[in-house]
Every structure is written in C-alpha cells, then in structure tokens.
Design a protein around this motif. Structure first.
Motif, short mmCIF file in Angstrom:
data_model
loop_
_atom_site.label_atom_id
_atom_site.label_comp_id
_atom_site.label_asym_id
_atom_site.label_seq_id
_atom_site.Cartn_x
_atom_site.Cartn_y
_atom_site.Cartn_z
N HIS A 110 -6.79 -3.74 4.71
CA HIS A 110 -7.67 -4.60 5.52
C HIS A 110 -7.30 -6.05 5.43
O HIS A 110 -7.19 -6.49 6.39
N THR B 236 -2.06 7.69 -1.94
CA THR B 236 -3.18 7.80 -0.94
C THR B 236 -4.03 9.06 -1.27
O THR B 236 -5.35 9.16 -0.88
N ARG C 295 -7.22 0.39 0.71
CA ARG C 295 -8.09 0.08 1.88
C ARG C 295 -8.09 -1.64 1.79
O ARG C 295 -8.37 -2.32 2.79
N THR D 127 0.93 -1.22 0.07
CA THR D 127 0.01 0.19 0.02
C THR D 127 0.89 1.07 -0.11
O THR D 127 0.35 2.18 -0.41
#
Length: 103
Positions: free
Chosen positions: A95, A81, A91, A76
């Motif tokens: 997650h 972002t 996300r 990520t």
C-alpha cells in the motif's frame, strides 16, 4: 569467507533498512495490537531465514541487495505471503509503495 561477507552486506543493505521501514510504517499506520504482534512474528520468523539464505547463496544475497537498494525489487517479495503473520506487513508495504509512486 565470501558467504559471510555476502550475509553481512545483505543484513546491512536489506534486512536493517527493511526492518526500520517496517517499524516506521507500523507506527504511522496505528495498527491494532494483534496486527503489530503478527508483524513482529513475521520478522522473527523470516529475518533469520533471509540471513541464512544470504549466507548460503552469496549471489542471491548480492543480487537481492542491489535490487532492494535500487528499487528494482520490492521488499514485499522477501516475505512469505502464505504466512498469515506476514499478510499485515505485505499489505502495508504494498500500500505504501503505491502511494509513493502515485499509482
């Protein structure tokens, strides 16, 4: 020559596995069509940028490849972002990472 090798290694060890992981998670998450399209746009925008970065900075490419491969760096962190198209992917990956670590 070294920059080409670094970019090739980066693509092999980072971009390709992340792309496969993202495709798998998108399929299992049953994303809405709009979210799927946004994630595809994020990959289309940032994939070429990451490869260019790897070619221009071989040290960054090797360090990032090692970090991603060993799990020291989250995939990520490679996505912007601030880009609304990348929010779905960041996300989803964040997650999934928490589920795998039991957090």
């Amino acid at each position: 020559m070294i920059s080409d090798l670094a970019a090739w290694l980066f693509a092999l060890l980072v971009v390709n596995p992340i792309n496969a992981e993202i495709r798998e998670r998108i399929e299992t998450a049953n994303l809405l069509l709009q979210a799927f399209q946004q994630s595809q746009q994020c990959l289309a925008t940032h994939g070429p940028w990451l490869l260019a970065q790897a070619e221009n900075d071989p040290v960054w490419a090797v360090g990032t490849a090692i970090g991603i491969t060993t799990g020291w760096t989250s995939s990520t962190q490679l996505l912007d972002t601030n880009d609304p198209d990348c929010l779905v992917l960041t996300r989803l990956l964040a997650h999934e990472g928490r589920e795998n670590t039991g957090s």
